[in-house]
Design a protein around this motif. Structure first.
Motif, PDB file in Angstrom:
ATOM      1  N   GLU A  17      12.713 -66.219 -14.782  1.00 12.48           N
ATOM      2  CA  GLU A  17      13.938 -66.014 -15.563  1.00 12.48           C
ATOM      3  C   GLU A  17      13.644 -65.266 -16.865  1.00 12.48           C
ATOM      4  O   GLU A  17      14.404 -64.377 -17.274  1.00 12.48           O
ATOM      5  CB  GLU A  17      14.591 -67.358 -15.874  1.00 12.48           C
ATOM      6  CG  GLU A  17      15.255 -68.016 -14.674  1.00 12.48           C
ATOM      7  CD  GLU A  17      15.816 -69.382 -15.025  1.00 12.48           C
ATOM      8  OE1 GLU A  17      15.831 -69.740 -16.226  1.00 12.48           O
ATOM      9  OE2 GLU A  17      16.241 -70.099 -14.101  1.00 12.48           O
ATOM     10  N   GLU A  20      12.862 -61.615 -15.975  1.00  9.13           N
ATOM     11  CA  GLU A  20      14.104 -60.925 -15.608  1.00  9.13           C
ATOM     12  C   GLU A  20      14.940 -60.612 -16.836  1.00  9.13           C
ATOM     13  O   GLU A  20      15.542 -59.535 -16.933  1.00  9.13           O
ATOM     14  CB  GLU A  20      14.914 -61.782 -14.638  1.00  9.13           C
ATOM     15  CG  GLU A  20      14.349 -61.845 -13.230  1.00  9.13           C
ATOM     16  CD  GLU A  20      15.143 -62.755 -12.332  1.00  9.13           C
ATOM     17  OE1 GLU A  20      15.146 -62.527 -11.107  1.00  9.13           O
ATOM     18  OE2 GLU A  20      15.767 -63.722 -12.851  1.00  9.13           O
ATOM     19  N   SER A  21      14.962 -61.529 -17.795  1.00  9.70           N
ATOM     20  CA  SER A  21      15.717 -61.316 -19.025  1.00  9.70           C
ATOM     21  C   SER A  21      15.131 -60.164 -19.832  1.00  9.70           C
ATOM     22  O   SER A  21      15.869 -59.336 -20.383  1.00  9.70           O
ATOM     23  CB  SER A  21      15.719 -62.606 -19.854  1.00  9.70           C
ATOM     24  OG  SER A  21      16.399 -62.415 -21.074  1.00  9.70           O
ATOM     25  N   LEU A  58       8.760 -61.182  -8.282  1.00 11.42           N
ATOM     26  CA  LEU A  58       9.512 -60.025  -8.764  1.00 11.42           C
ATOM     27  C   LEU A  58       9.069 -58.739  -8.079  1.00 11.42           C
ATOM     28  O   LEU A  58       9.858 -57.794  -7.955  1.00 11.42           O
ATOM     29  CB  LEU A  58       9.371 -59.907 -10.283  1.00 11.42           C
ATOM     30  CG  LEU A  58      10.059 -61.036 -11.068  1.00 11.42           C
ATOM     31  CD1 LEU A  58       9.821 -60.882 -12.562  1.00 11.42           C
ATOM     32  CD2 LEU A  58      11.555 -61.070 -10.767  1.00 11.42           C
ATOM     33  N   THR A  61      11.091 -58.748  -4.849  1.00  9.39           N
ATOM     34  CA  THR A  61      12.486 -58.308  -5.005  1.00  9.39           C
ATOM     35  C   THR A  61      12.578 -56.813  -5.277  1.00  9.39           C
ATOM     36  O   THR A  61      13.647 -56.220  -5.130  1.00  9.39           O
ATOM     37  CB  THR A  61      13.182 -59.046  -6.169  1.00  9.39           C
ATOM     38  OG1 THR A  61      12.561 -58.676  -7.418  1.00  9.39           O
ATOM     39  CG2 THR A  61      13.124 -60.548  -5.980  1.00  9.39           C
ATOM     40  N   MET A  63      11.718 -55.475  -8.317  1.00  7.06           N
ATOM     41  CA  MET A  63      11.868 -55.227  -9.749  1.00  7.06           C
ATOM     42  C   MET A  63      10.558 -54.790 -10.391  1.00  7.06           C
ATOM     43  O   MET A  63      10.555 -54.038 -11.368  1.00  7.06           O
ATOM     44  CB  MET A  63      12.410 -56.476 -10.455  1.00  7.06           C
ATOM     45  CG  MET A  63      13.841 -56.817 -10.073  1.00  7.06           C
ATOM     46  SD  MET A  63      14.443 -58.330 -10.886  1.00  7.06           S
ATOM     47  CE  MET A  63      14.525 -57.783 -12.604  1.00  7.06           C
ATOM     48  N   SER A  78      17.160 -54.991 -11.966  1.00  7.46           N
ATOM     49  CA  SER A  78      17.654 -56.199 -11.297  1.00  7.46           C
ATOM     50  C   SER A  78      17.314 -56.101  -9.815  1.00  7.46           C
ATOM     51  O   SER A  78      16.929 -55.034  -9.318  1.00  7.46           O
ATOM     52  CB  SER A  78      19.175 -56.334 -11.467  1.00  7.46           C
ATOM     53  OG  SER A  78      19.838 -55.337 -10.704  1.00  7.46           O
TER      54      SER A  78
END
Length: 256
Positions: A17, A20-21, A58, A61, A63, A78
């Motif tokens: 998290e 990602e932020s 990540l 995904t 990213m 994202s």
């Protein structure tokens, strides 16, 4: 059915998290290298395995992207943006540009109807920055400035979904923009200052029809430039195929 207690978020999830932020906020920008593992361990105050699992997630995904012997780089802002990039890698430049064209046309129309004075100031500033980048001869800076201009148009449309979608799409379309700028066409087509200025003028006048027409004019020039690039590439490929390594003509069909 009876309620069950929910499991606590584990350390890996918390680290994911936070990362990602940092990416979403732009502190870790697309294309830049993230801190090395020892630095992340120290900054996050977690173990190496936790950091590795978070980075691996990540990477999965899309990213983040590991580069052997170099480090790990931010690839998309994202998971959705990463999915867009994966899909566009399977599409041709012209197909991708047509999708971008649909978004830009609608963004210009909505911006003309919804823009604020602050939006207009941002657009004029972005247009001036774009012009300075072109005159400097720095094509990489020009592509960045062009992307920022169109993001400003999308922001002025005041539709968060459209703005986010365009944001992700423009990241993935950087190579397409570079193809347009590098196309064998006149500088006026590669720069397209007049059509970009027309978009801003129409948005300032709150003329949605004129804004859409200006956007379509600009996009038509861009697609023509891409077709010119494709044509040049095809011609070069045919020439290579018809010539031997010594530069002599070679009959088609593989005969020598």
């Amino acid at each position: 059915m009876p309620l069950r207690s929910t499991a606590r978020t584990n350390l890996v999830d918390l680290v994911i998290e936070q990362m990602e932020s940092l990416i979403a906020s732009g502190e870790w920008q697309v294309g830049t290298k993230i801190p090395a593992e020892p630095a992340l361990v120290e900054q996050l105050d977690v173990g190496r395995n936790t950091v590795r699992e978070a980075v691996r997630a990540l990477v999965h995904t899309g990213m983040l992207e590991p580069r052997q012997g170099d480090g790990t780089y931010v690839r998309a802002r994202s998971g959705f943006g990463a999915a867009v990039q994966r899909r566009l890698r399977r599409a041709g430049d012209l197909e991708a540009f047509e999708v971008r064209a649909s978004l830009e046309r609608d963004a210009a129309r909505h911006a003309a109807l919804r823009r604020t004075d602050e939006d207009l100031t941002a657009l004029r500033t972005a247009l001036a920055t774009r012009d300075r980048a072109w005159k400097s001869g720095d094509l990489a800076a020009f592509v960045d400035a062009d992307m920022d201009f169109h993001r400003a148009v999308a922001a002025a449309a005041h539709n968060s979904v459209l703005a986010e979608l365009y944001d992700h799409l423009s990241d993935a379309l950087r190579s397409t923009l570079q193809s347009v700028v590098g196309a064998p066409v006149p500088d006026s087509v590669r720069n397209q200052y007049a059509s970009h200025e027309a978009i801003v003028d129409a948005i300032e006048a709150r003329d949605a029809e004129a804004a859409e027409r200006a956007a379509l004019a600009h996009l038509s020039e861009g697609m023509a430039a891409l077709r010119a690039t494709d044509s040049t590439t095809d011609t070069a490929t045919d020439t290579d195929a018809d010539s031997g390594a010594d530069g002599t003509d070679r009959p088609k069909g593989g005969q020598r």
